[in-house]
Scaffold this motif. Structure first.
Motif, PDB file in Angstrom:
ATOM      1  N   ILE A  53       0.834  -1.206   0.000  1.00 16.04           N
ATOM      2  CA  ILE A  53       0.000   0.000   0.000  1.00 16.04           C
ATOM      3  C   ILE A  53       0.865   1.252   0.000  1.00 16.04           C
ATOM      4  CG2 ILE A  53      -0.253  -0.048   2.535  1.00 16.04           C
ATOM      5  CD1 ILE A  53      -2.940   1.066  -0.015  1.00 16.04           C
ATOM      6  N   VAL A  54       1.929   1.243   0.787  1.00 13.26           N
ATOM      7  CA  VAL A  54       2.995   2.245   0.740  1.00 13.26           C
ATOM      8  C   VAL A  54       4.300   1.488   0.961  1.00 13.26           C
ATOM      9  CG1 VAL A  54       1.543   4.141   1.571  1.00 13.26           C
ATOM     10  CG2 VAL A  54       2.843   2.784   3.223  1.00 13.26           C
ATOM     11  N   HIS A  55       5.407   2.103   0.615  1.00 17.36           N
ATOM     12  CA  HIS A  55       6.686   1.404   0.720  1.00 17.36           C
ATOM     13  C   HIS A  55       7.284   1.554   2.123  1.00 17.36           C
ATOM     14  CE1 HIS A  55       7.396   1.284  -3.908  1.00 17.36           C
ATOM     15  NE2 HIS A  55       6.728   0.248  -3.456  1.00 17.36           N
ATOM     16  N   VAL A 231      18.016   8.697   8.059  1.00 19.74           N
ATOM     17  CA  VAL A 231      16.702   8.778   7.409  1.00 19.74           C
ATOM     18  C   VAL A 231      15.968   7.475   7.709  1.00 19.74           C
ATOM     19  CG1 VAL A 231      15.449   9.007   5.233  1.00 19.74           C
ATOM     20  CG2 VAL A 231      17.623  10.238   5.567  1.00 19.74           C
ATOM     21  N   VAL A 232      14.842   7.577   8.381  1.00 21.24           N
ATOM     22  CA  VAL A 232      14.036   6.389   8.671  1.00 21.24           C
ATOM     23  C   VAL A 232      13.139   6.113   7.464  1.00 21.24           C
ATOM     24  CG1 VAL A 232      12.329   5.351  10.194  1.00 21.24           C
ATOM     25  CG2 VAL A 232      14.078   6.872  11.137  1.00 21.24           C
ATOM     26  N   GLY A 233      13.284   4.923   6.904  1.00 21.82           N
ATOM     27  CA  GLY A 233      12.484   4.561   5.743  1.00 21.82           C
ATOM     28  C   GLY A 233      12.970   3.244   5.170  1.00 21.82           C
ATOM     29  N   SER A 234      12.172   2.668   4.306  1.00 24.10           N
ATOM     30  CA  SER A 234      12.522   1.383   3.697  1.00 24.10           C
ATOM     31  C   SER A 234      13.301   1.584   2.405  1.00 24.10           C
ATOM     32  CB  SER A 234      11.248   0.569   3.429  1.00 24.10           C
ATOM     33  OG  SER A 234      10.622   0.221   4.650  1.00 24.10           O
ATOM     34  N   LYS A 235      14.091   0.565   2.042  1.00 28.26           N
ATOM     35  CA  LYS A 235      14.972   0.674   0.875  1.00 28.26           C
ATOM     36  C   LYS A 235      14.207   0.844  -0.429  1.00 28.26           C
ATOM     37  CE  LYS A 235      18.860  -1.925   2.819  1.00 28.26           C
ATOM     38  NZ  LYS A 235      19.667  -3.170   2.753  1.00 28.26           N
ATOM     39  N   ASN A 236      12.964   0.332  -0.487  1.00 25.87           N
ATOM     40  CA  ASN A 236      12.187   0.461  -1.720  1.00 25.87           C
ATOM     41  C   ASN A 236      11.346   1.724  -1.751  1.00 25.87           C
ATOM     42  OD1 ASN A 236      10.449  -0.428   0.291  1.00 25.87           O
ATOM     43  ND2 ASN A 236       9.299  -1.805  -1.048  1.00 25.87           N
ATOM     44  N   SER A 237      11.548   2.609  -0.775  1.00 20.13           N
ATOM     45  CA  SER A 237      10.850   3.893  -0.745  1.00 20.13           C
ATOM     46  C   SER A 237      11.680   4.929  -1.486  1.00 20.13           C
ATOM     47  CB  SER A 237      10.628   4.341   0.709  1.00 20.13           C
ATOM     48  OG  SER A 237      10.248   5.701   0.764  1.00 20.13           O
ATOM     49  N   SER A 238      11.214   5.321  -2.662  1.00 22.48           N
ATOM     50  CA  SER A 238      11.963   6.267  -3.496  1.00 22.48           C
ATOM     51  C   SER A 238      12.225   7.574  -2.766  1.00 22.48           C
ATOM     52  CB  SER A 238      11.201   6.542  -4.794  1.00 22.48           C
ATOM     53  OG  SER A 238      11.825   7.549  -5.556  1.00 22.48           O
ATOM     54  N   ASN A 239      11.197   8.128  -2.117  1.00 21.49           N
ATOM     55  CA  ASN A 239      11.395   9.437  -1.481  1.00 21.49           C
ATOM     56  C   ASN A 239      12.366   9.345  -0.316  1.00 21.49           C
ATOM     57  OD1 ASN A 239       9.790   9.867   1.303  1.00 21.49           O
ATOM     58  ND2 ASN A 239       8.623   8.442   0.046  1.00 21.49           N
ATOM     59  N   SER A 240      12.411   8.194   0.370  1.00 24.55           N
ATOM     60  CA  SER A 240      13.356   8.030   1.486  1.00 24.55           C
ATOM     61  C   SER A 240      14.791   7.941   0.978  1.00 24.55           C
ATOM     62  CB  SER A 240      13.008   6.766   2.285  1.00 24.55           C
ATOM     63  OG  SER A 240      11.716   6.841   2.822  1.00 24.55           O
ATOM     64  N   VAL A 241      14.999   7.179  -0.093  1.00 28.71           N
ATOM     65  CA  VAL A 241      16.335   7.061  -0.691  1.00 28.71           C
ATOM     66  C   VAL A 241      16.826   8.427  -1.167  1.00 28.71           C
ATOM     67  CG1 VAL A 241      17.649   6.041  -2.594  1.00 28.71           C
ATOM     68  CG2 VAL A 241      16.004   4.645  -1.334  1.00 28.71           C
ATOM     69  N   ALA A 279      12.494  11.328   8.391  1.00 26.78           N
ATOM     70  CA  ALA A 279      11.838  10.109   7.945  1.00 26.78           C
ATOM     71  C   ALA A 279      11.170  10.353   6.606  1.00 26.78           C
ATOM     72  CB  ALA A 279      10.788   9.651   8.966  1.00 26.78           C
ATOM     73  N   GLY A 280      11.174   9.322   5.775  1.00 31.00           N
ATOM     74  CA  GLY A 280      10.492   9.398   4.501  1.00 31.00           C
ATOM     75  C   GLY A 280       8.983   9.503   4.690  1.00 31.00           C
ATOM     76  N   ALA A 281       8.284   9.812   3.594  1.00 29.18           N
ATOM     77  CA  ALA A 281       6.851  10.108   3.670  1.00 29.18           C
ATOM     78  C   ALA A 281       5.990   8.901   4.001  1.00 29.18           C
ATOM     79  CB  ALA A 281       6.388  10.736   2.349  1.00 29.18           C
ATOM     80  N   SER A 282       6.571   7.700   3.968  1.00 28.11           N
ATOM     81  CA  SER A 282       5.793   6.511   4.304  1.00 28.11           C
ATOM     82  C   SER A 282       6.217   5.882   5.630  1.00 28.11           C
ATOM     83  CB  SER A 282       5.897   5.470   3.175  1.00 28.11           C
ATOM     84  OG  SER A 282       7.236   5.271   2.785  1.00 28.11           O
ATOM     85  N   ALA A 283       7.031   6.586   6.415  1.00 32.51           N
ATOM     86  CA  ALA A 283       7.534   6.042   7.689  1.00 32.51           C
ATOM     87  C   ALA A 283       6.730   6.606   8.863  1.00 32.51           C
ATOM     88  CB  ALA A 283       9.011   6.379   7.861  1.00 32.51           C
ATOM     89  N   PRO A 284       6.214   5.733   9.739  1.00 38.64           N
ATOM     90  CA  PRO A 284       5.430   6.191  10.892  1.00 38.64           C
ATOM     91  C   PRO A 284       6.278   6.970  11.901  1.00 38.64           C
ATOM     92  CG  PRO A 284       5.116   3.822  10.489  1.00 38.64           C
ATOM     93  CD  PRO A 284       6.274   4.262   9.645  1.00 38.64           C
ATOM     94  N   GLU A 285       5.664   7.953  12.555  1.00 40.67           N
ATOM     95  CA  GLU A 285       6.339   8.759  13.572  1.00 40.67           C
ATOM     96  C   GLU A 285       6.837   7.887  14.725  1.00 40.67           C
ATOM     97  OE1 GLU A 285       7.695  12.358  15.464  1.00 40.67           O
ATOM     98  OE2 GLU A 285       7.172  11.847  13.394  1.00 40.67           O
ATOM     99  N   LYS A 286       6.136   6.792  14.995  1.00 40.40           N
ATOM    100  CA  LYS A 286       6.537   5.882  16.073  1.00 40.40           C
ATOM    101  C   LYS A 286       7.990   5.432  15.901  1.00 40.40           C
ATOM    102  CE  LYS A 286       5.183   1.281  17.856  1.00 40.40           C
ATOM    103  NZ  LYS A 286       6.211   0.391  17.263  1.00 40.40           N
ATOM    104  N   LEU A 287       8.424   5.230  14.661  1.00 42.59           N
ATOM    105  CA  LEU A 287       9.796   4.775  14.411  1.00 42.59           C
ATOM    106  C   LEU A 287      10.809   5.867  14.746  1.00 42.59           C
ATOM    107  CD1 LEU A 287       9.312   2.881  11.010  1.00 42.59           C
ATOM    108  CD2 LEU A 287       9.218   1.970  13.359  1.00 42.59           C
ATOM    109  N   ILE A 288      10.435   7.121  14.536  1.00 41.34           N
ATOM    110  CA  ILE A 288      11.301   8.248  14.904  1.00 41.34           C
ATOM    111  C   ILE A 288      11.451   8.305  16.428  1.00 41.34           C
ATOM    112  CG2 ILE A 288      11.337  10.764  15.079  1.00 41.34           C
ATOM    113  CD1 ILE A 288      12.175  10.218  12.410  1.00 41.34           C
ATOM    114  N   VAL A 289      10.331   8.177  17.125  1.00 43.33           N
ATOM    115  CA  VAL A 289      10.356   8.214  18.596  1.00 43.33           C
ATOM    116  C   VAL A 289      11.253   7.108  19.141  1.00 43.33           C
ATOM    117  CG1 VAL A 289       8.951   7.953  20.679  1.00 43.33           C
ATOM    118  CG2 VAL A 289       8.076   9.288  18.741  1.00 43.33           C
ATOM    119  N   GLU A 290      11.113   5.904  18.584  1.00 39.00           N
ATOM    120  CA  GLU A 290      11.927   4.778  19.040  1.00 39.00           C
ATOM    121  C   GLU A 290      13.407   5.004  18.739  1.00 39.00           C
ATOM    122  OE1 GLU A 290      10.103   1.485  17.062  1.00 39.00           O
ATOM    123  OE2 GLU A 290       8.427   1.367  18.484  1.00 39.00           O
ATOM    124  N   LEU A 291      13.702   5.634  17.597  1.00 36.37           N
ATOM    125  CA  LEU A 291      15.101   5.924  17.259  1.00 36.37           C
ATOM    126  C   LEU A 291      15.688   6.938  18.243  1.00 36.37           C
ATOM    127  CD1 LEU A 291      17.610   5.778  15.497  1.00 36.37           C
ATOM    128  CD2 LEU A 291      16.523   7.401  13.916  1.00 36.37           C
TER     129      LEU A 291
END
Length: 323
Positions: A53-55, A231-241, A279-291
């Motif tokens: 649904i999102v990367h 940068v918090v995001g997945s490798k297949n997320s273009s905007n994060s890369v 964080a990239g546009a598909s990364a939840p804020e929760k992951l930033i808090v945990e980082l």
């Protein structure tokens, strides 16, 4: 197994964390996730989703646990269960097939991607050949090129592609771009195209979406003053890369893409006094808090939130989910 001794507070060295604003979810991602959640709530599990649904791996795993089933193609879906199309958009053939099979489908395509589709159709109707600036194989590019007959759109990925492009016959030209590209890289490609084809018109509006642009501007500010940007995001997320690339170009000594805090190599922070986090546009804020929490376990960290664009954009959900 290595046993790590707890770090005594007195032993923690100081570190400044600069937190980018804006970061994380954009309106299109938020809408797409809500569509899957509401569909499961309304129709029960399983709800099928064509492509991620999102990367973002964390988002996908959470939705799987709720009852979403992610598939590659409609062929993998039964006729009697709802199917959601991802935020990246789909070729026209996909909803056409769903209609023929009398499937209940929900289109979670980001409205800003849909805008690119409409612009491409408008140019095609006017007899123009369309140059699409984007990355081959990315779902958004596949979806945009699938709006029109084969041969109506030429894909340009690099400045070298722009230099090598040949106009088909004497057709007038137009262009569109993938919404998640690097603003600066795209400008270089456009400059090469416009030097060769001065008549090339501008789109009505910039195709690179507001969220991509805002996040790149925010990470440029981080890159100018941080030794390391995470940068918090997945490798297949273009905007994060792209955010990693932009941070490095802006002057960061190092920039890394991490799925979450568990993917950080803490040796990266050796000699770092100012750490940038976004964080990239598909990364939840929760992951930033945990980082940030993980950094604070190891450093005497002060968090400073950068000033940046405040985003108020929202997109409506499909009426069938709100009735």
């Amino acid at each position: 197994m290595t046993v790590h001794q707890p770090i005594h507070p007195a032993e923690k060295r100081p570190l400044t964390i600069r937190l980018a604003t804006p970061r994380g979810f954009c309106a299109g991602v938020d809408r797409a996730i809500q569509i899957v959640e509401r569909a499961i709530e309304k129709y029960g599990a399983p709800v099928y989703v064509r492509h991620e649904i999102v990367h973002n791996r964390h988002v996908v795993e959470r939705l799987k646990a709720m009852g979403a089933v992610f598939v590659k193609e409609l062929d993998d879906c039964p006729d009697d269960r709802p199917v959601v199309f991802s935020a990246h958009g789909v070729p026209k053939s996909v909803p056409e097939t769903a209609k023929k099979r009398e499937m209940l489908y929900l289109d979670a395509t980001c409205p800003l991607v849909s805008k690119v589709h409409v612009e491409a159709e408008r140019h095609f109707a006017a007899g123009r050949h369309i140059i699409l600036i984007g990355h081959a194989g990315h779902p958004e590019v596949v979806g945009t090129m699938g709006q029109l007959p084969v041969g109506a759109i030429s894909l340009i990925e690099t400045v070298e592609d722009a230099e090598a492009f040949e106009r088909p016959g004497d057709q007038p030209l137009a262009y569109a771009t993938q919404t998640t590209l690097s603003v600066d890289d795209t400008a270089e490609i456009l400059a090469a195209l416009k030097r060769r084809f001065p008549e090339l018109p501008d789109p009505h509006k910039e195709d690179i979406c507001y969220a991509t642009t805002n996040r790149q501007e925010a990470v440029k500010r981080l890159g100018e003053g941080c030794e390391l940007v995470l940068v918090v995001g997945s490798k297949n997320s273009s905007n994060s890369v792209r955010l990693v690339e932009v941070a490095m170009k802006a002057g960061a000594r190092d920039a890394r893409l991490v799925d979450d805090a568990s993917h950080v190599d803490w040796a990266w922070l050796d000699g770092v006094s100012t750490l940038g986090i976004t964080a990239g546009a598909s990364a939840p804020e929760k992951l930033i808090v945990e980082l940030i929490d993980a950094v604070r376990e190891r450093f005497d960290a002060e968090v400073v939130e950068d000033s940046g664009a405040r985003e108020t954009v929202t997109f409506k959900l499909p009426r069938v989910l709100t009735a």
